[in-house]
Design a protein around this motif. Structure first.
Motif, short mmCIF file in Angstrom:
data_model
loop_
_atom_site.label_atom_id
_atom_site.label_comp_id
_atom_site.label_asym_id
_atom_site.label_seq_id
_atom_site.Cartn_x
_atom_site.Cartn_y
_atom_site.Cartn_z
N MET A 1 -48.41 8.14 18.34
CA MET A 1 -49.49 7.45 19.04
C MET A 1 -50.53 8.41 19.59
SD MET A 1 -49.04 4.24 18.71
CE MET A 1 -50.18 3.63 19.96
N GLU A 2 -50.17 9.69 19.72
CA GLU A 2 -51.14 10.69 20.17
C GLU A 2 -52.11 11.09 19.07
OE1 GLU A 2 -48.67 13.81 21.59
OE2 GLU A 2 -48.20 12.84 23.51
N HIS A 3 -51.81 10.75 17.82
CA HIS A 3 -52.71 11.08 16.71
C HIS A 3 -53.97 10.21 16.82
CE1 HIS A 3 -54.31 11.62 12.68
NE2 HIS A 3 -53.41 12.58 12.46
N PRO A 4 -55.16 10.80 16.76
CA PRO A 4 -56.40 10.04 17.00
C PRO A 4 -56.68 8.97 15.95
CG PRO A 4 -56.88 12.26 16.22
CD PRO A 4 -55.42 12.24 16.54
N GLU A 5 -56.04 9.05 14.77
CA GLU A 5 -56.32 8.08 13.72
C GLU A 5 -55.26 6.98 13.63
OE1 GLU A 5 -59.17 8.10 12.18
OE2 GLU A 5 -59.69 9.88 13.34
N ILE A 6 -54.35 6.94 14.60
CA ILE A 6 -53.29 5.93 14.57
C ILE A 6 -53.51 4.93 15.71
CG2 ILE A 6 -50.82 5.54 14.92
CD1 ILE A 6 -50.28 8.13 13.46
N ALA A 7 -53.55 3.65 15.35
CA ALA A 7 -53.76 2.60 16.35
C ALA A 7 -52.46 2.09 16.93
CB ALA A 7 -54.53 1.44 15.71
N ASP A 8 -51.41 2.06 16.12
CA ASP A 8 -50.12 1.58 16.60
C ASP A 8 -49.02 2.14 15.69
OD1 ASP A 8 -48.36 0.31 18.25
OD2 ASP A 8 -49.13 -1.72 17.90
N ALA A 9 -47.80 2.18 16.22
CA ALA A 9 -46.70 2.74 15.43
C ALA A 9 -45.36 2.21 15.94
CB ALA A 9 -46.71 4.27 15.49
N SER A 10 -44.40 2.14 15.04
CA SER A 10 -43.03 1.77 15.37
C SER A 10 -42.10 2.72 14.62
CB SER A 10 -42.74 0.32 14.98
OG SER A 10 -41.40 -0.03 15.27
N VAL A 11 -41.03 3.14 15.29
CA VAL A 11 -40.09 4.10 14.69
C VAL A 11 -38.68 3.58 14.92
CG1 VAL A 11 -39.24 6.47 14.69
CG2 VAL A 11 -41.66 6.02 15.14
N ARG A 12 -37.85 3.66 13.90
CA ARG A 12 -36.45 3.26 14.04
C ARG A 12 -35.60 3.95 12.99
NH1 ARG A 12 -35.45 -2.70 13.96
NH2 ARG A 12 -37.28 -2.76 15.31
N LEU A 13 -34.30 3.87 13.18
CA LEU A 13 -33.36 4.45 12.23
C LEU A 13 -33.33 3.60 10.97
CD1 LEU A 13 -31.20 6.76 12.01
CD2 LEU A 13 -29.53 5.07 12.77
N MET A 14 -33.24 4.27 9.82
CA MET A 14 -33.12 3.55 8.56
C MET A 14 -31.87 2.68 8.55
SD MET A 14 -34.06 6.49 5.76
CE MET A 14 -35.72 7.17 5.58
N ARG A 15 -31.90 1.62 7.78
CA ARG A 15 -30.70 0.83 7.54
C ARG A 15 -29.75 1.63 6.66
NH1 ARG A 15 -34.37 -3.07 5.71
NH2 ARG A 15 -33.35 -2.88 3.68
N PRO A 16 -28.45 1.34 6.70
CA PRO A 16 -27.48 2.11 5.90
C PRO A 16 -27.83 2.19 4.42
CG PRO A 16 -26.32 0.74 7.47
CD PRO A 16 -27.76 0.34 7.56
N ASP A 17 -28.44 1.12 3.87
CA ASP A 17 -28.79 1.14 2.45
C ASP A 17 -30.05 1.93 2.16
OD1 ASP A 17 -29.98 -1.12 3.91
OD2 ASP A 17 -31.00 -1.52 2.01
N GLU A 18 -30.78 2.33 3.21
CA GLU A 18 -32.02 3.09 3.04
C GLU A 18 -31.82 4.59 3.20
OE1 GLU A 18 -35.31 -0.16 4.62
OE2 GLU A 18 -34.35 1.17 6.07
N GLY A 19 -30.88 4.98 4.04
CA GLY A 19 -30.68 6.39 4.31
C GLY A 19 -30.15 6.62 5.70
N VAL A 20 -30.24 7.86 6.17
CA VAL A 20 -29.66 8.21 7.47
C VAL A 20 -30.67 8.94 8.36
CG1 VAL A 20 -27.31 8.31 6.60
CG2 VAL A 20 -28.74 10.35 6.46
N ARG A 21 -31.96 8.74 8.10
CA ARG A 21 -33.00 9.40 8.90
C ARG A 21 -33.89 8.35 9.55
NH1 ARG A 21 -33.02 14.88 7.14
NH2 ARG A 21 -34.48 15.27 8.83
N LEU A 22 -34.93 8.80 10.23
CA LEU A 22 -35.88 7.89 10.86
C LEU A 22 -36.91 7.41 9.84
CD1 LEU A 22 -36.69 9.61 14.28
CD2 LEU A 22 -35.06 7.76 13.84
N LYS A 23 -37.45 6.22 10.10
CA LYS A 23 -38.58 5.71 9.33
C LYS A 23 -39.65 5.25 10.32
CE LYS A 23 -36.67 1.01 8.83
NZ LYS A 23 -36.28 -0.04 7.87
N ALA A 24 -40.90 5.20 9.86
CA ALA A 24 -42.00 4.82 10.74
C ALA A 24 -42.90 3.81 10.05
CB ALA A 24 -42.81 6.06 11.15
N PHE A 25 -43.43 2.88 10.84
CA PHE A 25 -44.46 1.94 10.37
C PHE A 25 -45.71 2.26 11.18
CE2 PHE A 25 -46.95 -1.74 9.66
CZ PHE A 25 -46.46 -2.37 8.52
N ILE A 26 -46.81 2.52 10.48
CA ILE A 26 -48.03 3.00 11.13
C ILE A 26 -49.19 2.06 10.83
CG2 ILE A 26 -49.77 4.83 11.11
CD1 ILE A 26 -47.48 6.81 10.73
#
Length: 393
Positions: free
Chosen positions: A316-341
């Motif tokens: 959210m500190e990035h000047p070109e981003i209006a909104d963001a959500s971050v969460r852990l991937m689902r088990p079928d997706e992987g084991v890291r974080l994912k972001a919606f921007i």
């Protein structure tokens, strides 16, 4: 001692050099020089030496300044051994928090030995230990330094798996080995080895081991998988043999009468100390429990506490981003974080994606950086207007 110091050096330099790679001998056998071999500058030297002095309480013996005078692995081993001969009653470990404010957790050696005394009978027939965890973290220290001492296992019989693939465990292990790992390591083993020798026994900690993973490992032949519940603040609190069972408290721990969200520890000196639970707990009885989720919002990635809220703040500190959500991937997706921007300029996604890579690398650790980023006009929300999960494109 050499392994402990080397692990700490690598950890500290990795934190000081985001995105960099610290290449050192995996077994620490070489005579490593911090300045010549690792290009450690004066500020880094102060930080690394300070972390080592803090961990082993070298200030108690007044010997910590010798670390700066003799910056080599061999000399540091000698300095630390001298310091411990003078004072070894306490050690300090840092939490694996990734927000830049890792907490310092001090434990008496006598208290840590309480846990080892109760663990040793579980592994009494093991004659060799292979570890996939660093020895300067409290979990690694207990299982790869103190436990071998209690079992009469020599340092030469403690092997490092961290520079080897999970598949290589089949060739590196021997009958009767004890394997010290964490859920992500065991997940890799489960994928790589369809069959595991039944003579091997495993330990997992740092995060909850999913029932399906535990079942898969035992179904592949692993003789046993002991799960340890605890944290840097508490050390081990309890253990269980499989994910279907509740954790059983070690004898010196008790459920606090004042609150189900507190533990009480009877220290080695018979004093009592209260500790808050890091998780919400479901108690089966006064001596056994199930964790049912983190109370502080942290998620575990490769054994490290990562806070999605911290990653979201950086985005959210990035000047070109209006909104963001971050969460852990689902088990079928992987084991890291994912972001919606949600970008401020919907037409500038390509440029934002390029600039964002450097932005995140300069501000976050590698484990915090989302490995999948989805762009959209608005955050995904349910009918109640609350943020919801999304499918990685």
């Amino acid at each position: 001692m050499r392994r402990f110091i080397l692990d700490l050096i690598v950890s500290e330099l990795t934190l000081l050099r985001p995105g960099g790679h610290v290449a050192v001998p995996s077994d620490g056998s070489a005579s490593l020089r911090l300045v010549e071999d690792l290009a450690v500058d004066s500020l880094e030297m102060l930080s690394v030496a300070g972390a080592l002095a803090e961990a082993l309480h070298l200030h108690e013996s007044g010997i910590e300044d010798f670390l700066l005078v003799h910056p080599s692995l061999d000399d540091w081993v000698e300095v630390c051994q001298r310091g411990l001969r003078s004072y070894s009653a306490k050690l300090t470990f840092r939490t694996s928090g990734s927000t830049g404010t890792a907490k310092r957790c001090t434990h008496s050696l006598a208290n840590l030995w309480q846990e080892v005394v109760e663990l040793a009978p579980l592994f009494s027939e093991r004659q060799r230990i292979l570890t996939a965890v660093p020895s300067h973290h409290i979990y690694g220290f207990i299982f790869t330094i103190l436990l071998p001492h209690a079992l009469g296992i020599s340092e030469s019989a403690v092997g490092d798996l961290r520079m080897s693939s999970a598949a290589s465990l089949a060739n590196l292990s021997r009958e009767g080995d004890l394997i010290i790992g964490h859920p992500e390591y065991w997940r890799s083993v489960s994928r790589a080895l369809p069959s595991i020798p039944s003579s091997l026994q495993g330990v997992t900690s740092t995060a909850a081991c999913p029932a399906e993973l535990s079942d898969a490992l035992l179904g592949s032949g692993l003789g046993a998988l002991t799960q340890i519940y605890g944290s840097s603040e508490t050390a081990g609190v309890g253990w269980r043999a499989n994910a279907a069972e509740p954790y059983k408290l070690f004898s010196y721990w008790a459920r606090a009468e004042s609150s189900p969200a507190m533990f009480v520890r009877t220290e080695a000196d018979n004093s009592e100390t209260d500790f808050p639970c890091q998780d919400a707990l479901e108690w089966v009885d006064d001596r056994s429990f199930y964790p049912v989720g983190r109370a502080d919002g942290a998620v575990q990635i490769a054994g490290t506490n990562v806070f999605a809220s911290n990653v979201q703040r950086v985005l959210m500190e990035h000047p070109e981003i209006a909104d963001a959500s971050v969460r852990l991937m689902r088990p079928d997706e992987g084991v890291r974080l994912k972001a919606f921007i949600v970008p401020r300029d919907p037409c500038g996604v390509a440029e934002l994606r390029t600039s964002l890579e450097l932005w995140l690398r300069d501000r976050l650790t590698s484990l915090e950086i989302p490995k999948a980023i989805t762009f959209g006009a608005s955050l995904p929300k349910n009918a109640m207007g609350k943020c919801m999960d999304w499918i990685i494109a």
